[in-house]
Design a protein around this motif. Structure first.
Motif, PDB file in Angstrom:
ATOM      1  N   PRO A  63     -29.443   8.027   6.869  1.00 28.94           N
ATOM      2  CA  PRO A  63     -29.925   6.964   5.978  1.00 28.94           C
ATOM      3  C   PRO A  63     -30.958   6.060   6.639  1.00 28.94           C
ATOM      4  O   PRO A  63     -31.890   5.584   5.991  1.00 28.94           O
ATOM      5  CB  PRO A  63     -28.661   6.181   5.636  1.00 28.94           C
ATOM      6  CG  PRO A  63     -27.654   6.557   6.669  1.00 28.94           C
ATOM      7  CD  PRO A  63     -28.010   7.935   7.123  1.00 28.94           C
ATOM      8  N   PHE A  89     -26.862  -3.556   9.219  1.00 31.19           N
ATOM      9  CA  PHE A  89     -26.109  -2.742  10.162  1.00 31.19           C
ATOM     10  C   PHE A  89     -26.949  -2.615  11.432  1.00 31.19           C
ATOM     11  O   PHE A  89     -28.181  -2.668  11.384  1.00 31.19           O
ATOM     12  CB  PHE A  89     -25.823  -1.358   9.578  1.00 31.19           C
ATOM     13  CG  PHE A  89     -24.883  -1.379   8.408  1.00 31.19           C
ATOM     14  CD1 PHE A  89     -23.651  -2.002   8.499  1.00 31.19           C
ATOM     15  CD2 PHE A  89     -25.231  -0.781   7.211  1.00 31.19           C
ATOM     16  CE1 PHE A  89     -22.778  -2.015   7.419  1.00 31.19           C
ATOM     17  CE2 PHE A  89     -24.366  -0.800   6.120  1.00 31.19           C
ATOM     18  CZ  PHE A  89     -23.145  -1.420   6.229  1.00 31.19           C
ATOM     19  N   ILE A 138     -28.810  -0.213   2.686  1.00 27.43           N
ATOM     20  CA  ILE A 138     -29.342   1.140   2.733  1.00 27.43           C
ATOM     21  C   ILE A 138     -28.184   2.121   2.843  1.00 27.43           C
ATOM     22  O   ILE A 138     -27.045   1.735   3.065  1.00 27.43           O
ATOM     23  CB  ILE A 138     -30.303   1.344   3.922  1.00 27.43           C
ATOM     24  CG1 ILE A 138     -29.522   1.367   5.243  1.00 27.43           C
ATOM     25  CG2 ILE A 138     -31.370   0.274   3.966  1.00 27.43           C
ATOM     26  CD1 ILE A 138     -30.181   2.211   6.283  1.00 27.43           C
ATOM     27  N   GLY A 139     -28.507   3.397   2.707  1.00 29.27           N
ATOM     28  CA  GLY A 139     -27.482   4.408   2.934  1.00 29.27           C
ATOM     29  C   GLY A 139     -27.324   5.366   1.773  1.00 29.27           C
ATOM     30  O   GLY A 139     -27.920   5.196   0.709  1.00 29.27           O
ATOM     31  N   THR A 142     -22.092   7.046   0.740  1.00 33.11           N
ATOM     32  CA  THR A 142     -20.998   6.514   1.564  1.00 33.11           C
ATOM     33  C   THR A 142     -20.967   4.995   1.601  1.00 33.11           C
ATOM     34  O   THR A 142     -19.906   4.387   1.581  1.00 33.11           O
ATOM     35  CB  THR A 142     -21.136   7.028   3.005  1.00 33.11           C
ATOM     36  OG1 THR A 142     -22.514   7.036   3.333  1.00 33.11           O
ATOM     37  CG2 THR A 142     -20.561   8.386   3.136  1.00 33.11           C
ATOM     38  N   THR A 143     -22.138   4.391   1.720  1.00 34.40           N
ATOM     39  CA  THR A 143     -22.182   2.931   1.849  1.00 34.40           C
ATOM     40  C   THR A 143     -22.358   2.241   0.506  1.00 34.40           C
ATOM     41  O   THR A 143     -22.167   1.028   0.403  1.00 34.40           O
ATOM     42  CB  THR A 143     -23.337   2.495   2.781  1.00 34.40           C
ATOM     43  OG1 THR A 143     -24.535   3.093   2.310  1.00 34.40           O
ATOM     44  CG2 THR A 143     -23.078   2.921   4.215  1.00 34.40           C
TER      45      THR A 143
END
Lengths: 380, 329
Positions: A63, A89, A138-139, A142-143
């Motif tokens: 990502p 992150f 972002i991502g 999953t996120t």
């Protein structure tokens, strides 16, 4: 730790490797979609242990790597504002924008903070009502649920100083884009287990059918990956192309319905640019109209930023599996983790970073990473 | 921030700024402490500043680190630490009770390490210009005759030994600083190592290299030794003692335990022929009960650290760039 060690057992790995060798009668090219899988493969030396017929092609599933330069520059612009606390992150901080990164902005006085969850950023907004708190959302799939939850909570709490800079991307359209490329060599996929733990596998049978490729949902420990390869090779040798779940301890066919509901409530599907790859239709999410008030791009009016990638960087081809990182002329010379041209060299899941970190036995010496006096940047 | 992380950026600062400014052969040795001759005696001399946040954490405090860190830097030359200085930089507004707690911790740590704090200094900076309390300690110790421990002495055939489980200090501090909970409490390993070193030297004075793998972790220390000596290091991944709690926390955050900071561990290069005896002596000492043989020094790939993975593959372990960053997912 027992639970992890079980998936790292050398005797079981040997057995799987023997089975893969015995099954493969001709060359096969498999793509592991996720950057986490790429790092596991390189870190544990799995690619060195596989029979020669099996080629692993590294996919676009990092990502950090695929977040477009435009969006990085938007982040840098917003993070530089004195009224903003910019939360991200950790692995986004070294990703190069057009002329700097978030670390540089922090060194220049920007309030850039590493958080471990979007809900940490939300808490910062609650405690700092006189500051604007922006989370870099972002991502992949999953996120997305946690980021959606942050927007949902912000609205519930009536926070007016919280927003998300969204650059979410989705895996299935990326697989489609890879398979429709005229130079595609991929014959089977190791699908990303954590993405499927959220979204389930409902989107995959149509892809397997349309492109005639096996898709094996695979985890991240060494034995997970070997089992994924074993199943994909078995299908290919038999002329099959199905979706198989080799990560049943984490993935259910219907995914995580609560997480999917949260995504649906807050996000809507949109076209997205992928760094190094270009625009992929329906490949991302953005906040819905109802949540537009929490969209940092609108709040800070940074939608107009347009940028160009450095011509020397071939990370797009790396991300599409068209070349290996070491085939790029800049790899390890002008492009190192210290002086990255593209995000694939700095992201903890980037393929170039994996090769640079773990595979330079015959490549440039470690000193290549060291800066000269002129290149040193005490601010960063 | 990266320039203080103990990785490539820290090395560059040393190489490009400090070494040219005060270059001399003693400094160029790049050991944890300088070894100086004075009237026939060999003295080890070292200094370090401590800026940890939070000031108190499971298993220790800034005070413990400020004493043990410098004691250990002296011990890594094989020296018997004797005297320390302690300089405080206090931020205006810091509570006196906090300073008192740190000072007491330093007193207790000094006593445990067998050193005396004989001089000091205090400065106060304006509120907002510090992190509460910074402490700088310097230390002097005596190097026994016949002992010559420095990174340049690593040679092919040396056994590489670590004194116990790695990563505990870094994860303990991170868990408190970032408010992360990993299901079990992880306490720092901060401890004085001079006694352990003395026990090792009693077995063989021919210990080649000692290093305490603090910032940058085991990976940074081994890379520094490999580069200083022009040899290679080959580690066996499965032999490196990583506690379950550290492995889990690192897995969760996307960090590599080899790069996580330690405060009460040492890595030793000793002649292969002496390895078993040294290991036994270490394991008999309270600070070395978890000592393990983790690899060897080799002639291949000079200047590089390579790990044999549990599955039988290999990978390079490089000096980290700066601090490790937790990943997105």
């Amino acid at each position: 730790m027992k639970y992890i060690d079980e998936f790292n057992d050398p005797a079981l790995a040997r057995r799987l490797l023997d089975e893969i060798s015995a099954t493969a009668t001709r060359p096969w090219a498999l793509m592991e979609v996720c950057g986490g899988q790429t790092h596991s493969i390189i870190r544990h030396g799995i690619d060195q242990l596989l029979p020669e017929q099996i080629e692993l092609i590294h996919g676009p599933g990092c990502p950090v790597c695929v977040t477009p330069l435009d969006v990085i520059d938007q982040a840098l612009e917003i993070a530089s504002r004195p009224d903003v606390i910019f939360c991200s992150f950790g692995d986004m901080l070294r990703v190069p924008g057009s002329d700097r990164d978030l670390f540089r902005v922090k060194g220049e006085g920007g309030d850039v903070r590493v958080v471990y969850s979007p809900l940490d950023a939300l808490e910062l907004a609650r405690k700092n009502p006189d500051r604007q708190v922006v989370f870099f959302a972002i991502g992949f799939e999953t996120t997305a649920p946690a980021n959606a939850m942050a927007a949902h909570q912000a609205r519930r709490l009536g926070l007016t100083n919280f927003s998300l800079l969204v650059s979410h991307v989705r895996v299935p359209p990326a697989i489609e884009a890879i398979m429709t490329s005229p130079v595609c060599r991929v014959q089977g996929f190791l699908a990303a287990g954590h993405v499927c733990s959220v979204m389930g596998t409902a989107e995959y049978p149509a892809l397997a059918e349309r492109f005639g490729v096996p898709l094996v949902v695979t985890g991240f420990e060494p034995l997970d990956i070997l089992e994924g390869i074993r199943r994909a090779v078995r299908q290919l040798e038999r002329g099959e192309h199905r979706v198989e779940n080799a990560y049943a301890r984490a993935v259910r066919e219907d995914g995580n319905p609560a997480a999917m509901r949260m995504i649906e409530e807050v996000f809507e599907v949109t076209d997205r640019n992928w760094r190094g790859i270009g625009r992929i239709p329906s490949s991302g999410w953005r906040l819905t109209e109802a949540f537009r008030a929490y969209d940092a791009e609108h709040r800070f009016d940074v939608g107009g930023i347009r940028t160009e990638e450095p011509a020397e960087c071939r990370s797009g081809e790396v991300l599409q599996g068209l070349i290996k990182p070491t085939e790029c002329g800049a790899f390890g010379t002008t492009c190192t983790p210290r002086t990255p041209l593209g995000a694939t060299m700095v992201s903890s899941e980037g393929a170039c970073a994996a090769y640079y970190l773990y595979r330079r036995m015959n490549g440039p010496t470690p000193q290549a990473a060291r800066a000269t006096r002129e290149e040193m940047n005490p601010v960063a | 921030m990266g320039h203080g992380g103990g990785g490539v950026l820290s090395a560059e600062l040393m190489e490009h700024v400090f070494a040219p400014a005060y270059g001399n052969p003693t400094l160029a040795a790049l050991a944890d402490s300088a070894v100086l001759e004075l009237d026939g005696a060999r003295l080890a001399f070292s200094t370090d500043s401590y800026v940890v946040r939070p000031l108190f954490f499971p298993g220790g405090s800034l005070g413990d680190l400020a004493v043990n860190g410098t004691v250990n830097d002296l011990a890594m030359s094989g020296a018997r630490p004797a005297w320390l200085s302690a300089a405080f930089v206090l931020e205006e507004g810091v509570r006196l009770t906090v300073v008192e707690r740190i000072a007491r911790a330093m007193g207790a740590a000094a006593e445990a390490a067998g050193v005396t704090i004989v001089t000091g200094d205090t400065k106060v900076v304006e509120a907002g210009h510090g992190d509460g309390v910074y402490v700088t300690t310097a230390g002097i110790g005596l190097v026994p005759a016949g002992v010559d421990i420095r990174p340049q002495r690593a040679r092919p055939g040396d056994a590489v030994i670590v004194s116990g489980p790695i990563g505990l200090h870094g994860v303990a501090v991170m868990s408190v600083r970032e408010g992360l909970e990993f299901g079990v409490e992880i306490a720092s390993d901060t401890a004085p190592l001079a006694g352990l070193v003395a026990a090792m030297l009693a077995v063989t004075p021919d210990v080649h290299v000692l290093r305490d793998p603090t910032r940058g972790g085991l990976a940074a220390s081994l890379n520094e030794i490999a580069r200083a000596s022009g040899t290679g290091v080959r580690l066996r991944e499965r032999a490196v003692p990583v506690p379950d709690a550290v492995a889990n926390a690192c897995g969760f955050l996307g960090l590599d335990p080899l790069f996580v900071a330690n405060e009460g561990r040492l890595v030793a290069f000793v002649p292969g022929s002496a390895a078993e005896e040294v290991l036994a002596a270490m394991r008999a000492h309270p600070q070395g009960t978890g000592a393990a043989l983790i690899g060897e020094c080799v002639a291949e790939h000079p200047g590089m650290v390579v790990v044999s993975t549990g599955l039988g593959g290999t990978r390079v372990v490089d000096l980290p760039l700066g601090e490790q960053l937790p990943r997105i997912c």
